[in-house]
Design a protein around this motif. Structure first.
Motif, PDB file in Angstrom:
ATOM      1  N   GLU A 350      83.293  86.488  14.034  1.00 50.88           N
ATOM      2  CA  GLU A 350      84.128  87.630  14.398  1.00 50.88           C
ATOM      3  C   GLU A 350      85.398  87.193  15.111  1.00 50.88           C
ATOM      4  O   GLU A 350      85.364  86.370  16.030  1.00 50.88           O
ATOM      5  CB  GLU A 350      83.341  88.589  15.282  1.00 50.88           C
ATOM      6  N   ASP A 351      86.518  87.764  14.680  1.00 53.37           N
ATOM      7  CA  ASP A 351      87.781  87.687  15.405  1.00 53.37           C
ATOM      8  C   ASP A 351      87.950  89.034  16.091  1.00 53.37           C
ATOM      9  O   ASP A 351      88.232  90.040  15.439  1.00 53.37           O
ATOM     10  CB  ASP A 351      88.936  87.414  14.441  1.00 53.37           C
ATOM     11  N   THR A 352      87.740  89.096  17.400  1.00 56.69           N
ATOM     12  CA  THR A 352      87.658  90.368  18.112  1.00 56.69           C
ATOM     13  C   THR A 352      88.977  91.138  18.155  1.00 56.69           C
ATOM     14  O   THR A 352      88.979  92.339  18.431  1.00 56.69           O
ATOM     15  CB  THR A 352      87.175  90.150  19.555  1.00 56.69           C
ATOM     16  N   GLY A 353      90.096  90.456  17.931  1.00 57.95           N
ATOM     17  CA  GLY A 353      91.402  91.102  18.021  1.00 57.95           C
ATOM     18  C   GLY A 353      91.990  91.084  19.422  1.00 57.95           C
ATOM     19  O   GLY A 353      93.168  91.406  19.614  1.00 57.95           O
ATOM     20  N   LEU A 354      91.186  90.715  20.442  1.00 58.55           N
ATOM     21  CA  LEU A 354      91.674  90.636  21.812  1.00 58.55           C
ATOM     22  C   LEU A 354      92.461  89.347  22.010  1.00 58.55           C
ATOM     23  O   LEU A 354      91.973  88.266  21.701  1.00 58.55           O
ATOM     24  CB  LEU A 354      90.500  90.696  22.786  1.00 58.55           C
ATOM     25  N   MET A 355      93.676  89.474  22.540  1.00 59.98           N
ATOM     26  CA  MET A 355      94.529  88.331  22.856  1.00 59.98           C
ATOM     27  C   MET A 355      94.769  88.321  24.358  1.00 59.98           C
ATOM     28  O   MET A 355      95.300  89.286  24.918  1.00 59.98           O
ATOM     29  CB  MET A 355      95.864  88.435  22.110  1.00 59.98           C
ATOM     30  N   VAL A 356      94.355  87.231  25.025  1.00 60.92           N
ATOM     31  CA  VAL A 356      94.461  87.141  26.485  1.00 60.92           C
ATOM     32  C   VAL A 356      95.587  86.200  26.861  1.00 60.92           C
ATOM     33  O   VAL A 356      95.707  85.101  26.315  1.00 60.92           O
ATOM     34  CB  VAL A 356      93.125  86.662  27.094  1.00 60.92           C
ATOM     35  N   LYS A 357      96.426  86.632  27.808  1.00 62.15           N
ATOM     36  CA  LYS A 357      97.553  85.820  28.279  1.00 62.15           C
ATOM     37  C   LYS A 357      97.038  84.693  29.151  1.00 62.15           C
ATOM     38  O   LYS A 357      96.286  84.912  30.104  1.00 62.15           O
ATOM     39  CB  LYS A 357      98.520  86.703  29.078  1.00 62.15           C
ATOM     40  N   THR A 358      97.415  83.475  28.823  1.00 65.40           N
ATOM     41  CA  THR A 358      97.010  82.325  29.624  1.00 65.40           C
ATOM     42  C   THR A 358      98.206  81.845  30.442  1.00 65.40           C
ATOM     43  O   THR A 358      98.502  82.405  31.480  1.00 65.40           O
ATOM     44  CB  THR A 358      96.470  81.215  28.722  1.00 65.40           C
ATOM     45  N   THR A 359      98.923  80.860  29.995  1.00 70.52           N
ATOM     46  CA  THR A 359     100.113  80.415  30.723  1.00 70.52           C
ATOM     47  C   THR A 359     101.333  81.113  30.139  1.00 70.52           C
ATOM     48  O   THR A 359     101.794  82.112  30.661  1.00 70.52           O
ATOM     49  CB  THR A 359     100.247  78.886  30.618  1.00 70.52           C
TER      50      THR A 359
END
Length: 427
Positions: A350-359
């Motif tokens: 699964e590719d959840t679609g959530l993109m989390v900001k890292t740096t």
């Protein structure tokens, strides 16, 4: 007797599913929480397939067209126990959660139709994270605690009917509702008062799903199954408030509110886009089945700061691929109980679609699971206990993110009664 038992349990468990905490995942911090994929324990044990599979005594939460095959009144209740290990590049923590996943009741309507109703979680929030900051001398300078709980639930009614030999159609309508609370508590060294930000909002809205299935006979008693379901796009309302205030702590650690910095209402909408699921499979009835599912959904959108601010996280298109099946050695065996057991297994990616900001970049959150399970027959006609096990991984330790290793133990009870609507006759 079984009718009274089923209805009694249905009422009692409704209050339980509304009050529970369904998640321990840090990723439930984002949006309206961790998405709950509506599948039975039987389906989950096969990787989550369900778009094409049919059964006359098991419910199917993926495709409402499958209700057309119900030939026995079926009460289903399912729960799970999750063991979770969370780690980053330097540390790891463990936790667990126990929850009720669904309660549903399905029954046939004549010989060509069926109806099911029930209650399921739609999303879940349940996290508690602590972040500490140190100076160059390794002295603690700041502690920030993140907490969240709540989620959304779904009440649904699903109907399926045969329109032609082997061809069935279905429709499902649902009402989504719930409350979510998040808070951030910050305490700095040598500062008398801490600060706390709290937000609470309600989620409300409707949802509709359409489905179609087709089964055809091949040679050597083989059956080819195809199916698709479409959950239509919908708007959910998000209404709540946000406040920030200073506080101190009593000797026992109890919070004592001080000055309120602001208290304001926040309103918005969440656009849940069209989700389509396609599947096909092949097998022999009451013997074996192998199928695949492919799911697609566009990016979730929202004009609410509760859901996505575009800075800490955002959403892109999501997808999921599942493959799985079952095997029954000999369903009517008299000599061996284990020959009547249903053995299940499956995989999902699964590719959840959530993109989390890292740096400076956003990192995609992906999920993977390996599933096995058993369907254990009960003495009563068609009834069974289903046990499923899943090992999975979500996220990554790359780019300062968190990786989850989890182990799910799932259990469901499926009680069937072919005489639900038949009147007892006394000669």
């Amino acid at each position: 007797m079984i009718k009274r038992f089923i209805l009694g349990v249905f009422v009692l468990t409704t209050s339980t599913i509304l009050a529970q905490r369904n998640s321990a995942s840090p990723y439930s911090y984002f949006g309206i929480g961790e998405n709950f994929e509506a599948v039975t324990v039987e389906q989950a044990s096969m990787g989550g397939i369900g778009a094409a599979i049919k059964s006359n005594h098991h419910l199917n939460f993926t495709n409402p067209a499958a209700n057309a095959d119900l030939r026995a009144a079926t009460y289903a209740i399912g729960g799970s126990l999750t063991f979770l290990t969370i780690k980053d590049n330097t540390t790891s923590q463990s936790g667990n959660s126990t929850n009720l996943r669904y309660i549903s009741l399905g029954f046939p309507i004549g010989q060509k139709a069926g109806l099911s109703v029930g209650l399921q979680p739609f999303s879940s929030v349940g996290y508690s994270l602590t972040s500490e900051a140190f100076d160059v001398d390794e002295n603690l300078t700041e502690v920030t605690q993140f907490k969240g709980e709540g989620g959304a639930n779904k009440i649904y009614a699903s109907f399926g009917m045969y329109a032609y030999k082997g061809l069935s159609f279905g429709v499902e309508t649902a009402f989504i509702f719930g409350n979510i609370e998040n808070s951030i508590l910050n305490q700095r060294a040598e500062v008398a008062l801490a600060t706390k930000q709290e937000e609470s909002f309600n989620v409300r809205g409707g949802q509709f799903r359409l489905g179609v299935q087709y089964k055809t006979e091949l040679k050597n008693k083989l059956q080819l199954h195809t199916g698709a379901s479409f959950t239509l796009a919908t708007d959910l309302s998000a209404r709540g408030n946000e406040k920030m205030y200073s506080l101190s702590f009593s000797g026992s650690g109890q919070e004592i509110p001080r000055d309120e910095l602001y208290n304001r209402s926040l309103n918005g909408d969440i656009n849940v886009p069209l989700k389509s699921v396609y599947g096909f499979g092949i097998g022999r009835e009451n013997k074996w089945y192998v199928g695949i599912n492919q799911q697609f959904q566009s990016a979730l959108e929202s004009n609410s700061v509760f859901i996505a601010d575009g800075q800490s996280h955002k959403y892109e298109d999501s997808s999921k691929f599942s493959i799985g099946g079952y095997y029954i050695p000999k369903i009517n065996s008299i000599s061996s109980y284990w020959d009547r057991v249903t053995y299940r297994a499956g995989l999902r990616f699964e590719d959840t679609g959530l993109m989390v900001k890292t740096t400076d970049n956003f990192t995609a959150v992906k999920d993977f699971g390996i599933n096995v399970g058993l369907g254990l027959p009960l003495p009563r006609q068609l009834s069974n206990v289903n046990v499923g096990f899943e090992y999975g991984q979500r996220g990554t330790t790359s780019n300062n993110l968190i990786k989850e290793n989890y182990f799910n133990v799932r259990l469901s009870l499926s009680l069937n009664d072919i005489n639900w609507f038949r009147k007892t006759r006394i000669d």
